[in-house]
Every structure is written in C-alpha cells, then in structure tokens.
Design a protein around this motif. Sequence first.
Motif, PDB file in Angstrom:
ATOM      1  N   ARG A 294       0.696  -1.060   0.143  1.00  0.00           N
ATOM      2  CA  ARG A 294      -0.012   0.088  -0.082  1.00  0.00           C
ATOM      3  C   ARG A 294       0.856   1.035   0.067  1.00  0.00           C
ATOM      4  O   ARG A 294       0.333   2.309  -0.402  1.00  0.00           O
ATOM      5  CB  ARG A 294      -0.976   0.080   1.172  1.00  0.00           C
ATOM      6  N   ASN A 295       2.041   1.154   0.336  1.00  0.00           N
ATOM      7  CA  ASN A 295       3.087   2.336   0.615  1.00  0.00           C
ATOM      8  C   ASN A 295       3.679   2.250  -0.871  1.00  0.00           C
ATOM      9  O   ASN A 295       4.514   1.429  -1.529  1.00  0.00           O
ATOM     10  CB  ASN A 295       4.207   1.992   1.450  1.00  0.00           C
ATOM     11  N   PRO A 296       3.530   3.512  -1.517  1.00  0.00           N
ATOM     12  CA  PRO A 296       4.107   3.486  -2.946  1.00  0.00           C
ATOM     13  C   PRO A 296       5.707   3.717  -3.194  1.00  0.00           C
ATOM     14  O   PRO A 296       6.156   3.654  -4.272  1.00  0.00           O
ATOM     15  CB  PRO A 296       3.399   4.758  -3.627  1.00  0.00           C
ATOM     16  N   LEU A 297       6.326   4.134  -1.745  1.00  0.00           N
ATOM     17  CA  LEU A 297       7.504   4.403  -1.939  1.00  0.00           C
ATOM     18  C   LEU A 297       8.288   3.191  -2.300  1.00  0.00           C
ATOM     19  O   LEU A 297       8.137   1.877  -1.956  1.00  0.00           O
ATOM     20  CB  LEU A 297       8.100   4.851  -0.699  1.00  0.00           C
ATOM     21  N   LYS A 331       7.257  15.518  -2.584  1.00  0.00           N
ATOM     22  CA  LYS A 331       7.004  16.613  -2.429  1.00  0.00           C
ATOM     23  C   LYS A 331       7.186  17.030  -1.007  1.00  0.00           C
ATOM     24  O   LYS A 331       6.531  17.764  -0.384  1.00  0.00           O
ATOM     25  CB  LYS A 331       5.339  16.714  -2.582  1.00  0.00           C
ATOM     26  N   CYS A 332       8.530  16.831  -0.449  1.00  0.00           N
ATOM     27  CA  CYS A 332       8.954  17.208   0.698  1.00  0.00           C
ATOM     28  C   CYS A 332       9.979  18.275   0.679  1.00  0.00           C
ATOM     29  O   CYS A 332      10.471  18.612   1.857  1.00  0.00           O
ATOM     30  CB  CYS A 332       9.338  15.878   1.563  1.00  0.00           C
ATOM     31  N   SER A 333      10.177  18.922  -0.206  1.00  0.00           N
ATOM     32  CA  SER A 333      11.031  19.619  -0.161  1.00  0.00           C
ATOM     33  C   SER A 333      10.989  21.098   0.474  1.00  0.00           C
ATOM     34  O   SER A 333      11.776  21.769   1.020  1.00  0.00           O
ATOM     35  CB  SER A 333      11.444  20.363  -1.665  1.00  0.00           C
ATOM     36  N   THR A 334       9.640  21.283   0.754  1.00  0.00           N
ATOM     37  CA  THR A 334       9.116  22.560   1.082  1.00  0.00           C
ATOM     38  C   THR A 334       9.047  22.125   2.871  1.00  0.00           C
ATOM     39  O   THR A 334       8.236  22.971   3.597  1.00  0.00           O
ATOM     40  CB  THR A 334       7.791  22.946   0.869  1.00  0.00           C
ATOM     41  N   GLN A 335       9.057  21.016   3.227  1.00  0.00           N
ATOM     42  CA  GLN A 335       8.839  20.519   4.532  1.00  0.00           C
ATOM     43  C   GLN A 335      10.022  21.479   5.495  1.00  0.00           C
ATOM     44  O   GLN A 335      11.100  21.897   5.027  1.00  0.00           O
ATOM     45  CB  GLN A 335       9.199  19.260   4.847  1.00  0.00           C
ATOM     46  N   PRO A 336       9.342  21.706   6.761  1.00  0.00           N
ATOM     47  CA  PRO A 336      10.377  22.611   7.569  1.00  0.00           C
ATOM     48  C   PRO A 336      11.372  21.730   8.022  1.00  0.00           C
ATOM     49  O   PRO A 336      11.657  20.372   8.030  1.00  0.00           O
ATOM     50  CB  PRO A 336       9.438  23.001   8.797  1.00  0.00           C
ATOM     51  N   ARG A 337      12.441  22.398   8.555  1.00  0.00           N
ATOM     52  CA  ARG A 337      13.729  21.615   8.901  1.00  0.00           C
ATOM     53  C   ARG A 337      13.375  20.754  10.113  1.00  0.00           C
ATOM     54  O   ARG A 337      13.987  19.541  10.246  1.00  0.00           O
ATOM     55  CB  ARG A 337      14.814  22.628   9.476  1.00  0.00           C
ATOM     56  N   SER A 338      12.450  20.918  10.792  1.00  0.00           N
ATOM     57  CA  SER A 338      12.056  20.050  11.753  1.00  0.00           C
ATOM     58  C   SER A 338      11.657  18.757  11.585  1.00  0.00           C
ATOM     59  O   SER A 338      11.776  17.416  12.089  1.00  0.00           O
ATOM     60  CB  SER A 338      10.700  20.506  12.706  1.00  0.00           C
ATOM     61  N   PHE A 339      10.989  18.670  10.121  1.00  0.00           N
ATOM     62  CA  PHE A 339      10.463  17.410   9.525  1.00  0.00           C
ATOM     63  C   PHE A 339      12.005  16.333   9.429  1.00  0.00           C
ATOM     64  O   PHE A 339      11.885  15.471   9.578  1.00  0.00           O
ATOM     65  CB  PHE A 339      10.152  17.614   8.237  1.00  0.00           C
ATOM     66  N   LYS A 414       7.947   4.738   7.985  1.00  0.00           N
ATOM     67  CA  LYS A 414       7.612   5.741   8.474  1.00  0.00           C
ATOM     68  C   LYS A 414       7.208   6.982   7.628  1.00  0.00           C
ATOM     69  O   LYS A 414       6.430   7.778   7.975  1.00  0.00           O
ATOM     70  CB  LYS A 414       8.767   6.143   9.368  1.00  0.00           C
ATOM     71  N   LEU A 415       8.056   7.437   6.572  1.00  0.00           N
ATOM     72  CA  LEU A 415       7.631   8.182   5.685  1.00  0.00           C
ATOM     73  C   LEU A 415       6.221   7.952   5.105  1.00  0.00           C
ATOM     74  O   LEU A 415       5.432   8.771   4.903  1.00  0.00           O
ATOM     75  CB  LEU A 415       8.564   8.414   4.378  1.00  0.00           C
ATOM     76  N   GLY A 416       5.984   6.738   4.605  1.00  0.00           N
ATOM     77  CA  GLY A 416       4.698   6.222   4.120  1.00  0.00           C
ATOM     78  C   GLY A 416       3.543   6.716   5.213  1.00  0.00           C
ATOM     79  O   GLY A 416       2.324   7.134   4.737  1.00  0.00           O
ATOM     80  N   GLU A 417       3.766   6.328   6.519  1.00  0.00           N
ATOM     81  CA  GLU A 417       2.791   6.587   7.558  1.00  0.00           C
ATOM     82  C   GLU A 417       2.725   8.304   7.765  1.00  0.00           C
ATOM     83  O   GLU A 417       1.551   8.791   7.674  1.00  0.00           O
ATOM     84  CB  GLU A 417       3.204   5.919   8.827  1.00  0.00           C
ATOM     85  N   ASP A 418       3.740   8.893   7.944  1.00  0.00           N
ATOM     86  CA  ASP A 418       3.686  10.308   8.269  1.00  0.00           C
ATOM     87  C   ASP A 418       3.201  11.170   7.253  1.00  0.00           C
ATOM     88  O   ASP A 418       2.630  12.266   7.392  1.00  0.00           O
ATOM     89  CB  ASP A 418       5.270  10.797   8.549  1.00  0.00           C
ATOM     90  N   LEU A 419       3.550  10.812   6.063  1.00  0.00           N
ATOM     91  CA  LEU A 419       3.210  11.538   4.752  1.00  0.00           C
ATOM     92  C   LEU A 419       1.718  10.919   4.210  1.00  0.00           C
ATOM     93  O   LEU A 419       1.181  11.587   3.204  1.00  0.00           O
ATOM     94  CB  LEU A 419       4.186  11.434   3.756  1.00  0.00           C
ATOM     95  N   GLY A 420       1.058  10.002   5.091  1.00  0.00           N
ATOM     96  CA  GLY A 420      -0.326   9.758   4.675  1.00  0.00           C
ATOM     97  C   GLY A 420      -0.381   9.068   3.251  1.00  0.00           C
ATOM     98  O   GLY A 420      -1.328   9.229   2.458  1.00  0.00           O
TER      99      GLY A 420
END
Length: 598
Positions: A294-297, A331-339, A414-420
């Motif tokens: 289900r995770n496309p990554l 599409k995570c280039s605009t994520q804040p540094r905290s991500f 984790k990326l799959g979960e956090d990014l929905g």
Amino acid sequence: MNKYRTDYCGKLSKKDINREVKLSGWIHRRRDHGSLVFIDLRDHFGIVQLTIDNSSPLIDKISRLHLESVISISGKVLARSSETVNSTLATGEIEVTLEGCDILSEAQMLPIQVNSDNEFPEETRLTYRFLDLRREKLHNNIVLRSQVISRIRQLMTESGFMEFQTPILTASSPEGARDFLVPSRLHPGKFYALPQAPQIFKQLLMVAGFDRYFQIAPCFRDEDARADRSPGEFYQLDIEMSFVEQEDVFAAIEPVMYQIFAEFGKKSVDPAPFLRVKFDDSMLKYGSDKPDLRNPLEIAEVTEVFADSTFKIFVESIKSGAVVRAIPAPKCSTQPRSFFDKMIAFAQENGAKGLAYISYDEAGNGGGPIAKFLNDEQHAKLKKLAGLANGDAVFFSSDSELKATKLAGLVRKKLGEDLGLIDPNRFALCWVTDFPFYEWDEDRKLIDFSHNPFSMPQGGLAALEAAKTREDLLAIKAYQYDLVCNGIELCSGAIRNHLLDTLYKAFELVGYSHETIETRFAALANAFKYGPPPHGGAAPGIDRIVMLLADEPNIREVICFPMNQKAEDLMMNAPSVPEAKQLRELNIMSAASKPKSN
C-alpha cells in the motif's frame, strides 16, 4: 417451550409489535427518567430496550441489581414513538414493556465496565477475560473468527481438500523456535514435544497417497510475544498437496484468501493472481521480506552515485563494503527543518548514526547538508535511479547491506505513515518468492537453513554439489514463499525436498550426518525410501487473518483467552507449580525443590 426465552434480544423488530415475548440476558445499562426506568437487556445476539413504570411492583427488584446481573423477563413488544427511535440500535424501532421478571443470577461490582469502550489495564482484562469477552467489539471479533474458520473449511472442502487431524504429542523438530516439552509418565526421562507445526505429518500424509490435505491446526512455540504473534500457541490453516509445483500451490490458496478477505473485510482486496515479488527485489525495493504494497515508496540502490563523490563519509564506507540506499520523500522539499530533524532522530533511535538527505526545490536545485558533495551529473543520476522529481526530498541509508536494508525499510515505512501515503482501505496481498536456501549465522559463525529445512533447493542436488564456497551456498535459492498482506506475513510455504539424496546433502552442508537425519527425522527419512510424490504446501495463520479483517493492531483482540506478554494465563494462573505427587509420578525433580549441594 423454553423456560428462559421465546426470542432473542437482538432479533426483535417491528414485525413483532404487540407480541408477548420472554427474553433472557444481562442488564447492560439502566436509566431512570423519573416516571419510567429504561433497561438495556443484552444477549449474544444484541440489545433491546425494556421499559418499566416506577409504580410497578417489579421496580424494587430491578433497582437493586448490579449491571451484568442475569434476568429472564416477560413483556409486550411495542413500537417506539418517532422521536425516540434509536437508529444506532438494530432493535431501535421497538421496546418491550416489562411485565414479569425472574432473577437468574446476581453480579457483584464489576472490575471491568462491559457497556464501555474505555481502556482497561492488560492485567485486568486478561484476569477477567470472561467479562472482557462480553464487550461488544471483542465479542464481535470472536464471532468473526468463528465465521472465518467455518468459511475456510467450506472453501477448502469445495476445492477438493480433505481435513485430517495430526498428533499433538509428538517428537521435537527443527522449526526455528523452542519446543514445549511434555514429560512421559510411562517412559521416565523421556519427553514428548508439542508440535511447532504439523510439518512432518502432513508430508507423511502425501507419502501415504492422500492428494490434498488441510487442517485448522494448533501450533505450539515457546517464543516471545509481539503485536502479531501470540506467545505459546496459535492456529494455522495447514495445507499440503501432491504432484504440484509452486504455482499450483498459489492457484489453490489464492481463491480462498481472496474470498475470505473480500467476504469478511471492509476494504478493497487486490485480485488474484497476487503479485509475485522475489526475495532479493523485496529487500531492495521495500527494505523488508514482508512488504506493505500500500506504500508506493520504492527504495533505490545508489551506491555507484556516491562511490566517486566528494562525500568522504560515504566514500570510505563504500570502500569497506557498505552500500547506499535512497528512500524518496515525494513533495517534501518545502517541509520545515523540523521534519528532517525528526527523521534523523528516528534513524538514531533505530541504531543509525544519522540520516543524510538531499532536498530538490521546484527548479531542481539540490539542497541540504550533503547536496554540495555531488556534481550535476551525479545529481542527475541520483534523480533517475531514485525516481525523483523536482520538489522531492530523498533520504540515504548507508551501512553493511543487511543494516542499510533494515534502516531503509524502517524509513520507508515511517515516511509512508507520516506523509499519509498508505491506503487504509486496501488489502494488498503478494507472494514473496525465491528465498535463500541457506543463511549465515553471524553469532554461531556457520551456515544454517534460512527458512524451512525440508524445502527443495532450486537446482536440486546438482546445485548443492556444485557449491564450493560459503558464497556459493548463500546464492542458492529455494522453492520457498511467503504470503504477505499489508506488511504482515500471513503464511510460509514451500515445495518440499522429497528426494532422500538431496535431503541428506542439504542437511550435510549445515553439519548433520546421515545418521543424525535417520535418528532425528526417522519417520520422514524412512518414508522417503518408499516412493514419495513431489509435494508442497503452506500454512496461513488464522489469528493474523482475523486480526487484519477485524482491523485490530494486536492479535490478542481476536483470541478468546490469550496469554500476556510474559506467556502467563492470568485467568487460569498458568503456568503453575505442580504438586509433588505429580512430579513423583513423572519421575521429575523440580529445580526449585532440588537439594542444594555443599
């Protein structure tokens, strides 16, 4: 007529209006509205509302009872007024006026609220499991389990399989976990083992000439608990077939699994034939041999990109045999540094020193701590290999192949979960095939079986005899396969090694002599001297199937009487210390009672 009831609480409806009925069940909830008292009466089939006037002579009898007391009542079914209809209740259009009541048993104050979904401590729930099982969600899970097993039996029989039962008291076998041992009273000093699986017996059934076998089999393994594994015991749909190849086994199991998930699940189901993923591809692309599709990554091998870069940390580790795996973050280039900091912390929590990353803006320019160490050509190659687009970020796992693979798989999850990105409304099933026949045991510094010792190596005896080095042995694949759903292993299986010479050679290469085979696996070795057919099978786990269908995160929520994390049955006080008489009969001395030496 039954003295306790004419009808079931949860089965009454508008067609029963004006009928006199008798019902029995538990007092689920009570509400006092002044002139009227409302009681929700519950049985296995559901809940119905009872009404009783405060002036009724029965009111004192009812009012003194605790919740979960058992009563038998008589009364008349009436229609509710339109404004009092309860659309959330199957019987919400009717109610029963209370005309008579017998108390069948009284309950004490409850340690668990049955009419609530509130969480209670595991110890309380398991100690009072009989109360816990009355709660609607858990009760429904157990009903679901029964329905699933019944349907599986029907589907297997319709597919030409015959159900047989295999022994519970047997001999130890190498299934990869510790055995539960049972002392023999008649043979002092000797022990039976509870079966980790009916592996040898189902193979012997094929040698005996039966064509298709199945069993809802109890299995016993002395191993630690986890969310998808119950300690001590579990049940599996055990299957074996004669004169089959790998695809024949798949073709037999897939319709059953598809039907069960489609019929009892509330999600879309990937149609058969299920996707086939080779073990090596699964480890590379998904970082796991239990991929959640289900995770496309998809993870990419990018060692070559960094081998000639100026990022010295990776360059030096690559020279020492490390690999570099890339995990895209769309599409995570605009994520804040905290991500990115959170992802680095996650990697460190899982044993890594850190987690390098590059972020590509919408113009395609690379940013982040290590972007400057790659030239334009290397950035272009990285984008191509990892399937990156402008606006994406990418994380890197670099270590030995095994460690890099594991971390990449965790980061992908984790990326799959956090990014929905994971579709919660899908059952994604696949076969993982071509497992390595052998693996290197780093702790013991030797070659061992990686999956199932009774599997057929691809290439047969010739492949085993041609292997001259450790690397040659580790390169041998087996006709072994797992069925995986949403990242959870549902079953393992294999085409069996039915040729005695091949079996001897396979075990010899991990240190077993012919004599050891003849002793430890006497029945199988002896049977293979008398015309064994080619055969294979699998064993889907019943508990895990129901856990997925019920959408529960923990397997204990679909088992009637599970143990706790320490393999203790808190309700039955097991394990317990046996009586001295029992030990004497078994010719056993307890370590606790053994005299201390001076």
